[in-house]
Design a protein around this motif. Structure first.
Motif, PDB file in Angstrom:
ATOM      1  N   ALA A  19       0.772  -1.061   0.009  1.00 48.01           N
ATOM      2  CA  ALA A  19       0.025  -0.089  -0.032  1.00 48.01           C
ATOM      3  C   ALA A  19       0.810   1.174   0.002  1.00 48.01           C
ATOM      4  O   ALA A  19       0.235   2.471   0.017  1.00 48.01           O
ATOM      5  CB  ALA A  19      -1.027  -0.099   1.298  1.00 48.01           C
ATOM      6  N   GLY A  20       2.285   1.225  -0.057  1.00 51.55           N
ATOM      7  CA  GLY A  20       2.842   2.338  -0.022  1.00 51.55           C
ATOM      8  C   GLY A  20       2.970   3.114   1.180  1.00 51.55           C
ATOM      9  O   GLY A  20       2.674   4.641   1.218  1.00 51.55           O
ATOM     10  N   LEU A  21       2.799   2.550   2.692  1.00 46.77           N
ATOM     11  CA  LEU A  21       2.254   3.282   3.562  1.00 46.77           C
ATOM     12  C   LEU A  21       3.722   3.621   4.169  1.00 46.77           C
ATOM     13  O   LEU A  21       3.373   4.751   5.507  1.00 46.77           O
ATOM     14  CB  LEU A  21       1.579   2.392   4.564  1.00 46.77           C
ATOM     15  CG  LEU A  21       0.345   1.937   3.854  1.00 46.77           C
ATOM     16  CD1 LEU A  21      -0.230   0.629   4.900  1.00 46.77           C
ATOM     17  CD2 LEU A  21      -0.682   3.062   3.885  1.00 46.77           C
ATOM     18  N   SER A  22       4.805   3.355   4.142  1.00 47.12           N
ATOM     19  CA  SER A  22       5.980   3.734   4.960  1.00 47.12           C
ATOM     20  C   SER A  22       6.908   4.588   4.264  1.00 47.12           C
ATOM     21  O   SER A  22       7.831   4.447   3.705  1.00 47.12           O
ATOM     22  CB  SER A  22       6.706   2.432   5.122  1.00 47.12           C
ATOM     23  OG  SER A  22       6.290   1.772   6.288  1.00 47.12           O
ATOM     24  N   ASN A  25      10.922   4.511   3.536  1.00 49.80           N
ATOM     25  CA  ASN A  25      11.412   3.050   2.990  1.00 49.80           C
ATOM     26  C   ASN A  25      10.980   2.792   1.758  1.00 49.80           C
ATOM     27  O   ASN A  25       9.730   3.012   1.262  1.00 49.80           O
ATOM     28  CB  ASN A  25      10.268   2.071   4.106  1.00 49.80           C
ATOM     29  CG  ASN A  25      10.089   0.816   3.732  1.00 49.80           C
ATOM     30  OD1 ASN A  25      10.813   0.100   2.540  1.00 49.80           O
ATOM     31  ND2 ASN A  25       9.695  -0.357   4.419  1.00 49.80           N
ATOM     32  N   SER A  28       8.895  -0.047   0.347  1.00 43.88           N
ATOM     33  CA  SER A  28       7.294   0.279   0.344  1.00 43.88           C
ATOM     34  C   SER A  28       6.859   1.298  -0.548  1.00 43.88           C
ATOM     35  O   SER A  28       5.952   0.877  -1.344  1.00 43.88           O
ATOM     36  CB  SER A  28       7.152   0.495   1.685  1.00 43.88           C
ATOM     37  OG  SER A  28       5.826   1.272   2.003  1.00 43.88           O
ATOM     38  N   ASN A 110      10.300  -5.638  14.759  1.00 40.15           N
ATOM     39  CA  ASN A 110       9.969  -4.357  15.258  1.00 40.15           C
ATOM     40  C   ASN A 110       8.603  -4.913  16.237  1.00 40.15           C
ATOM     41  O   ASN A 110       7.901  -3.852  16.707  1.00 40.15           O
ATOM     42  CB  ASN A 110       9.136  -3.681  14.055  1.00 40.15           C
ATOM     43  CG  ASN A 110       9.967  -3.498  13.031  1.00 40.15           C
ATOM     44  OD1 ASN A 110       9.909  -3.786  11.885  1.00 40.15           O
ATOM     45  ND2 ASN A 110      10.995  -2.787  13.302  1.00 40.15           N
ATOM     46  N   HIS A 137      -0.355   2.686  10.064  1.00 37.68           N
ATOM     47  CA  HIS A 137      -0.687   1.341   9.993  1.00 37.68           C
ATOM     48  C   HIS A 137      -0.110   0.506  11.005  1.00 37.68           C
ATOM     49  O   HIS A 137      -0.330  -0.500  11.644  1.00 37.68           O
ATOM     50  CB  HIS A 137      -0.517   0.895   8.606  1.00 37.68           C
ATOM     51  CG  HIS A 137       0.870   0.598   8.318  1.00 37.68           C
ATOM     52  ND1 HIS A 137       1.802   1.870   7.813  1.00 37.68           N
ATOM     53  CD2 HIS A 137       1.821  -0.311   7.849  1.00 37.68           C
ATOM     54  CE1 HIS A 137       2.960   1.504   7.654  1.00 37.68           C
ATOM     55  NE2 HIS A 137       3.060   0.208   7.499  1.00 37.68           N
ATOM     56  N   ARG A 138       1.285   0.963  11.614  1.00 33.57           N
ATOM     57  CA  ARG A 138       2.186   0.049  12.408  1.00 33.57           C
ATOM     58  C   ARG A 138       1.653   0.494  14.057  1.00 33.57           C
ATOM     59  O   ARG A 138       1.751  -0.366  14.805  1.00 33.57           O
ATOM     60  CB  ARG A 138       3.544   0.318  12.221  1.00 33.57           C
ATOM     61  CG  ARG A 138       3.969  -0.153  10.778  1.00 33.57           C
ATOM     62  CD  ARG A 138       5.195  -0.788  10.723  1.00 33.57           C
ATOM     63  NE  ARG A 138       5.253  -2.300  11.294  1.00 33.57           N
ATOM     64  CZ  ARG A 138       6.245  -2.849  11.360  1.00 33.57           C
ATOM     65  NH1 ARG A 138       7.373  -2.574  10.994  1.00 33.57           N
ATOM     66  NH2 ARG A 138       6.080  -4.114  12.068  1.00 33.57           N
ATOM     67  N   ARG A 214      12.749   7.145  13.218  1.00 33.98           N
ATOM     68  CA  ARG A 214      11.662   6.360  13.727  1.00 33.98           C
ATOM     69  C   ARG A 214      11.986   6.278  15.250  1.00 33.98           C
ATOM     70  O   ARG A 214      11.018   5.743  15.936  1.00 33.98           O
ATOM     71  CB  ARG A 214      11.271   5.115  12.993  1.00 33.98           C
ATOM     72  CG  ARG A 214      10.811   5.378  11.686  1.00 33.98           C
ATOM     73  CD  ARG A 214       9.893   4.343  11.198  1.00 33.98           C
ATOM     74  NE  ARG A 214       9.823   3.849   9.823  1.00 33.98           N
ATOM     75  CZ  ARG A 214       9.220   2.640   9.510  1.00 33.98           C
ATOM     76  NH1 ARG A 214       8.764   1.882  10.407  1.00 33.98           N
ATOM     77  NH2 ARG A 214       9.207   2.599   8.036  1.00 33.98           N
ATOM     78  N   ASN A 364       8.254  -5.088   0.439  1.00 34.89           N
ATOM     79  CA  ASN A 364       7.643  -4.164   1.186  1.00 34.89           C
ATOM     80  C   ASN A 364       8.832  -3.605   2.449  1.00 34.89           C
ATOM     81  O   ASN A 364       8.425  -2.805   3.283  1.00 34.89           O
ATOM     82  CB  ASN A 364       6.312  -4.566   2.351  1.00 34.89           C
ATOM     83  CG  ASN A 364       5.219  -3.925   1.906  1.00 34.89           C
ATOM     84  OD1 ASN A 364       5.115  -2.817   1.318  1.00 34.89           O
ATOM     85  ND2 ASN A 364       4.008  -4.448   2.391  1.00 34.89           N
ATOM     86  N   CYS A 370      14.344  -8.484   9.489  1.00 34.20           N
ATOM     87  CA  CYS A 370      12.985  -8.056   9.882  1.00 34.20           C
ATOM     88  C   CYS A 370      11.926  -9.087  10.112  1.00 34.20           C
ATOM     89  O   CYS A 370      11.263  -8.699  10.983  1.00 34.20           O
ATOM     90  CB  CYS A 370      12.564  -7.239   8.694  1.00 34.20           C
ATOM     91  SG  CYS A 370      13.465  -5.611   8.187  1.00 34.20           S
TER      92      CYS A 370
HETATM   93  N1  LIG Z   1      11.297  -4.017   9.287  1.00 34.00           N
HETATM   94  C1  LIG Z   1      10.782  -3.965   7.926  1.00 34.00           C
HETATM   95  C2  LIG Z   1       9.593  -3.251   8.414  1.00 34.00           C
HETATM   96  C3  LIG Z   1       8.832  -2.892   6.732  1.00 34.00           C
HETATM   97  C4  LIG Z   1       7.554  -2.153   7.043  1.00 34.00           C
HETATM   98  N2  LIG Z   1       7.060  -1.899   5.918  1.00 34.00           N
HETATM   99  C5  LIG Z   1       5.418  -1.496   5.544  1.00 34.00           C
HETATM  100  O1  LIG Z   1       5.194  -1.300   6.893  1.00 34.00           O
HETATM  101  C6  LIG Z   1       5.258  -1.303   4.352  1.00 34.00           C
HETATM  102  C7  LIG Z   1       3.841  -1.366   4.363  1.00 34.00           C
HETATM  103  C8  LIG Z   1       3.126  -1.190   3.281  1.00 34.00           C
HETATM  104  O2  LIG Z   1       3.704  -0.139   2.290  1.00 34.00           O
HETATM  105  O3  LIG Z   1       1.995  -1.591   2.533  1.00 34.00           O
HETATM  106  C9  LIG Z   1       7.965  -0.741   7.591  1.00 34.00           C
HETATM  107  O4  LIG Z   1       8.132   0.388   7.156  1.00 34.00           O
HETATM  108  O5  LIG Z   1       7.848  -0.605   9.018  1.00 34.00           O
END
Ligand SMILES: NCCC[C@H](NC(=O)CCC(=O)O)C(=O)O
Length: 447
Positions: A19-22, A25, A28, A110, A137-138, A214, A364, A370
């Motif tokens: 979903a490109g949420l990070s 990163n 991602s 994590n 999301h995390r 982070r 991702n 990880c």
């Molecule tokens: N230790 C690795 C963690 C990877 C994790 N990726 C994500 O959550 C990507 C989810 C997304 O983009 O759908 C993060 O960045 O925390």
């Protein structure tokens, strides 16, 4: 007493998606909206667990979280039955819905920070789930993570569980991905190295300018206090903020430690020469400390981030030599592959490499390291672990059949409108809690 390290690998959940949420990163962001294959993802993870088990290592299983997180959608104003909530959220904000469907709990490095009993004043193993508040999301993870940890390590004689740190960026905590431990053997006290991205309160310390740091120093300090670490057992060091801006969002993207070996890039830490001196001085072991510093002219930061060399697991085999458990991407990158061969021939404990296909997770931003949470346990503590979460050949076979029965082999944007995805996922997890002997650990099982 004899002690071993158990790797608890995150079992990839049935809604694994891109979903490109990070932000920060690279993987991602660059795979946002690609099709995912949850079945392939969970099977790739299980293959790695099986291989570690066959090498004679203690392997554990960390269950996924229930997704979508319907309660958070309700908290955000969506009403009606579960299907209606999904329909409304899909129309109003499909990315929010995807975030609530994220299987990100698979990256158990994590999940939290763990201190083995040899390092702590009260002689217990301490657990603190990470608040992961830098990404929405995390941030949905810590409550279920704590419930799972309590179900896995459920014996007050040995295990001490703490509530995650306050849900605020000042105490941003990303768990063991920023925590390394150097020791002679797991039965010996170790040096716990907390690596922070920035300080929230001390503005004199540098910060990244583009991507977020982070892990905060203040979070790391709080964990060390909670875990009752002896002063000689821990050190706080700062990650190089420049590399955070180049995609090194957690320390385990640029450094990995195991036993008496620290493998790190030469740009991993702020003021690296002084930092390494500090580590050498604080090191408690009798065995010689090996710091393998990878130079930029052999492996650039771009190559490190693209291949995830430092997100390999470093494991100790029965003959005391070490193996690098690397993602296949390291084999494909010539510079990285050449470096690994050179490292294996050099005078240090790392003597072998094995490559794993973890593409579904890698896309991702999650490599071999990880996907696992390390927990060092002595013989009595290991015997007190819920046997349901310990890996065996039999459990592997059960989990493969379970995954084949419940998981889809493709998920794309439109699939999140389908309320059947919720039903299927909850069914799978309900069955899983029996397989892993976890009890009613998910909110949907408690209603
Ligand atoms: N230790 C690795 C963690 C990877 C994790 N990726 C994500 O959550 C990507 C989810 C997304 O983009 O759908 C993060 O960045 O925390």
């Amino acid at each position: 007493m004899h002690a071993v390290e158990v790797n608890f690998d995150g079992l990839v959940g049935p809604t694994h998606n891109y979903a490109g949420l990070s932000y920060g990163n690279v993987a991602s962001l660059s795979h946002a909206s690609s099709h995912s294959n949850p079945k392939e993802a969970v099977l790739q993870g299980l293959e790695k667990m099986k291989a570690m088990h066959e090498l004679g290592l203690e392997q554990g299983i960390f269950a996924p979280h229930a997704r979508p997180d319907i309660n958070v959608l309700k908290r955000l104003g969506f009403t009606g039955s579960d299907s209606q909530i999904i329909e409304k959220a899909f129309k109003a904000d499909p990315i929010l819905l995807r975030a609530c469907y994220s299987a990100s709990a698979m990256w158990t490095a994590n999940a939290g920070t763990i201190s083995p009993s040899v390092d702590t004043l009260d002689g217990k193993v301490h657990f603190t789930a990470a608040n992961l508040n830098n990404k929405f999301h995390r941030s949905l993870e810590p409550v279920t993570t704590t419930a799972l940890l309590k179900a896995m390590f459920n014996d007050e004689r040995y295990f001490s569980h703490h509530i995650h740190l306050p849900d605020q960026g000042f105490f941003g905590d990303e768990g063991a991905a920023n925590h390394n431990r150097l020791c002679d053997s797991h039965a010996d006290a170790g040096l716990e190295i907390f690596v922070y991205g920035a300080s929230s309160f001390n503005s004199a310390l540098p910060k990244p300018v583009k991507f977020p740091a982070r892990q905060s120093l203040e979070a790391s300090q709080a964990i060390a206090r909670l875990h009752q670490l002896k002063p000689e057992n821990h050190l706080f060091i700062q990650q190089n903020p420049d590399v955070i801006d180049q995609g090194v969002f957690h320390n385990d993207v640029i450094a990995v430690a195991n036993g008496n070996v620290l493998l790190c890039h030469e740009q991993a830490f702020l003021h690296q020469a002084d930092t390494l001196k500090q580590i050498k001085q604080a090191y408690l072991g009798n065995k010689p400390l090996h710091i393998i510093e990878v130079p930029t002219n052999k492996v650039s930061i771009t190559d490190a981030v693209g291949s995830y060399l430092f997100n390999s697991q470093l494991i100790t085999l029965s003959d005391d030599s070490m193996m690098l458990v690397a993602p296949k991407e390291c084999q494909r990158n010539q510079a990285v592959h050449d470096y690994i061969q050179e490292m294996i021939l050099a005078d240090n404990p790392v003597q072998q490499v094995r490559f794993f296909d973890l593409r579904q997770s890698m896309q991702n931003g999650g490599g071999p390291a990880c996907l696992r949470l390390r927990v060092a346990l002595n013989t009595d503590e290991l015997a007190a672990v819920n046997p349901g979460v310990r890996f065996s050949e039999e459990k592997y076979n059960q989990l493969v059949s379970w995954a084949n029965k419940h998981y889809r082999d493709s998920l794309s944007s439109d699939d999140f409108a389908d309320p059947m995805l919720l039903t299927e996922s909850y069914q799978a997890l309900d069955e899983l809690t029996n397989l892993l002997n976890l009890g009613s650990v998910y909110p949907f099982q408690q209603e």
